[in-house]
Design an enzyme around this catalytic site. Sequence first.
Site, PDB file in Angstrom:
ATOM      1  N   GLU A 169       0.795  -1.233   0.000  1.00 22.82           N
ATOM      2  CA  GLU A 169       0.000   0.000   0.000  1.00 22.82           C
ATOM      3  C   GLU A 169       0.827   1.283   0.000  1.00 22.82           C
ATOM      4  O   GLU A 169       0.413   2.291   0.559  1.00 22.82           O
ATOM      5  CB  GLU A 169      -0.952   0.020   1.197  1.00 22.82           C
ATOM      6  CG  GLU A 169      -2.026  -1.047   1.118  1.00 22.82           C
ATOM      7  CD  GLU A 169      -3.153  -0.834   2.102  1.00 22.82           C
ATOM      8  OE1 GLU A 169      -2.913  -0.210   3.138  1.00 22.82           O
ATOM      9  OE2 GLU A 169      -4.275  -1.289   1.814  1.00 22.82           O
TER      10      GLU A 169
ATOM     11  N   GLU B   1      -6.845  -7.498  -0.869  1.00 21.29           N
ATOM     12  CA  GLU B   1      -7.466  -7.209   0.433  1.00 21.29           C
ATOM     13  C   GLU B   1      -8.847  -6.609   0.210  1.00 21.29           C
ATOM     14  O   GLU B   1      -9.084  -5.898  -0.774  1.00 21.29           O
ATOM     15  CB  GLU B   1      -6.653  -6.204   1.270  1.00 21.29           C
ATOM     16  CG  GLU B   1      -5.378  -6.754   1.862  1.00 21.29           C
ATOM     17  CD  GLU B   1      -4.672  -5.728   2.751  1.00 21.29           C
ATOM     18  OE1 GLU B   1      -5.365  -4.955   3.458  1.00 21.29           O
ATOM     19  OE2 GLU B   1      -3.430  -5.699   2.728  1.00 21.29           O
TER      20      GLU B   1
HETATM   21  C1  GAL Z   1      -4.865  -2.509   4.778  1.00 19.79           C
HETATM   22  C2  GAL Z   1      -3.470  -2.995   5.132  1.00 19.79           C
HETATM   23  C3  GAL Z   1      -3.498  -4.151   6.103  1.00 19.79           C
HETATM   24  C4  GAL Z   1      -4.455  -3.863   7.219  1.00 19.79           C
HETATM   25  C5  GAL Z   1      -5.795  -3.639   6.618  1.00 19.79           C
HETATM   26  C6  GAL Z   1      -6.882  -3.452   7.641  1.00 19.79           C
HETATM   27  O1  GAL Z   1      -4.862  -1.205   4.380  1.00 19.79           O
HETATM   28  O2  GAL Z   1      -2.792  -3.379   3.988  1.00 19.79           O
HETATM   29  O3  GAL Z   1      -2.220  -4.372   6.611  1.00 19.79           O
HETATM   30  O4  GAL Z   1      -4.030  -2.759   7.929  1.00 19.79           O
HETATM   31  O5  GAL Z   1      -5.755  -2.480   5.829  1.00 19.79           O
HETATM   32  O6  GAL Z   1      -8.096  -3.462   6.985  1.00 19.79           O
END
Ligand code: GAL
Length: 744
Positions: free
Chosen positions: A381, A461
Amino acid sequence: MRSYIDFNDGWVFHEGFAGALTTETAPGKSVRLPHTAVELPFSYFDERSYQHQFTYQKTFHAEPSWAGREVTLLFDGAMANSTVYLNGVEIAAHKDGYTPFGARLTGRLRSGVNLVTVVIDGSENPDIPPFGGRIDYLTYAGIYREASLRITAPIWIGHPKIETPDVLARSKTVTVRAEINNLEGKPLSGTLTAAIKDRNGKPVGSVASEIDGKSISLTLSGLDGIELWDIDNPALYTLEMQLETPSGSDWVACPFGFRQVEFTTEGFKLNGKPLKLRGLNRHQSFPYVGYALGRAAQERDADILKHELHLNIVRTSHYPQSKYFLDRCDQIGLLVFEEIPGWQHIGGDAWKAEAVENVRRMVRRDWNHPSIVIWGVRINESQDDHDFYVETNRVAHEMDNTRPTGGVRYITESEMLEDVYTMNDFILGNEELGGNRPRTPLRPQQEVTGLDRIVPYMITEYGGHMYPTKSNDHEQRQAEHVLRHLQVLNAAYGDPQIAGCIGWCAFDYNTHKDFGSGDRICHHGVSDMFREPKFAAYAYASQCEPSEEVILKPVTFWARGERNIGGTLPLMILTNCDEIELRYGSYPGKRIGPDREAFPHLPHPPVVIDRKHFSKDELGLWGMEWLDATIIGYVDGKPAAEVKFVADPIPARLEVIADTDSIGASDPVRVMVRALDQAGNKLPFFPEPVSIAVSGAARLLGPELVPLRAGSTGFWIEATGRGPIGIKVTNDRLGTTAIELTAA
Ligand code: GAL
């Protein structure tokens, strides 16, 4: 011949560091690796407690048989900034907290007692990834993976790279590139033999060659009757290499598999066949001991992901994980997205150089794992950084051109330097921020990439912070948590251009104060920190075929008044059954099929029981009384699973189950505790304490008195010797449940 000596026992641990510790032993705490520098409470702790220096000392005798041989001390991983001293002299330093390193002892050992001192620094050194910004996970200090001594001949074989270039041809080829290490500069001559054996040890082919330089390439061709490595049949082969030189013999064995992976504009293909990737992200952390659990726990996590959550891929967010975890993924057929350490922040030039080095270390350590299908070469990210990411991609491709690269971003229209555009798409839930977009599980690919063409694309994600959900949260919240995971899965299954989706995340994890629920926990998992499933776990599990496991999980605690207004409708049942039957009290049963309208693309949509399934009269009755219920799942017309709910649950039994009956040294094993009602269902709101007593050849990791959370808790026990182990778990109302294990 080469040998490895276990180097995990007999360490002495000290808070802080003083120069004298490099030359003299001092009294401290006796510990065994893997070790966490600071044991933490379950929640609400100060993560700064481990952010300083710690020292480990160990004395040992050099064996006479080591004379004239190459001796290296190997560490699988230590957090972080490790410096290794032998008898007062610095002999190695390794900043990264996630990759292995070695310290060469050859020529430096003295007769009699030798002292190894390892200084680590748990502070978040802004000069190395993942530090410099804020990160949503903890980096627990300690020599948290295993250590060993490697004794070889002075000329020895380096870590080979095994490639299988023509996997889909009838007759197959294996190429091997190996380094020949000769640090003493001995005359270089001899023969290297490479032999392949199948999983039963049967020889498949071999080749031999004279060595004449630092590196050697061997090819084995015309290999027939080879089984491909696949998720359903993870056929592993072993490459054995034997080196004979005038300076002695050396031998290595390395598992590998024959498989081909492709990320295309029409999705992912394994061995030429399309496969929709369905996965979750995994942090390698555990309650109390952070990163410091050994082989059994690492393997168990892979087993849970594959056999309980029925995933076909895991992302090792956000760093290279234990070799035991990856070996297990190879053995059971769980695909892996592995990535370099980092979280949103990109540091200066030295920091970036270290990140590029991390690509090298990761790829080199793991290039033979058939389970790994893609390298993550961006800082998770982070923003675009052209030169930096050109370089991480170049290095990954140069070192391993058999796998594609990805780079996980959440920004749209990010520069595509990788082979696969890997996106964290958190759009679902964004409608709560206002704006005109209706509820949307995933954005169209080209809206995200801004490109004028379709590219290989994968979702890495979703979920997570958009809808944190605790295992004892209100039933309706948990139902919404389930729904969100299902909707993204459904969208990914429905779009052939998406290789698959990897949700955030498998297990809850401890985190910094800047994230999570204030308790230093991100309750983002589909399972809790003990790996106990929440309802959302079954959104994934229920997508497997009933031949693997019949899943039948109603998303309810079955209580009259848990939901707003009352009742349990709409009641979602996560299942891969063809239909279910609801029996409520003595009313006639109702057969209801999966909701293919709401989830047209899922392999196994849930059954949703709604008001529409009841007549007016029935609905009146449904509200007036509260009765026992049975839900039966049917596969091919036959009952295949059954769940019973009681209308008046009372605490009936304390269940205590260990992951295995037999515990190895340095290898803690999990024990789960559950308070059950008379039907065997967990009592979700029974937050009573249980006390844990461990006797015999083991010790408890973590506290002896713990509350049940959502009807369960867990703990790990570690063997302290050999022999019987007794475990007694006691609750005032449920009495004591005892089990016995063995430390083997
Ligand atoms: C994303 C990140 C993860 C975690 C997640 C929580 O932005 O890559 O490590 O923090 O959010 O939803």
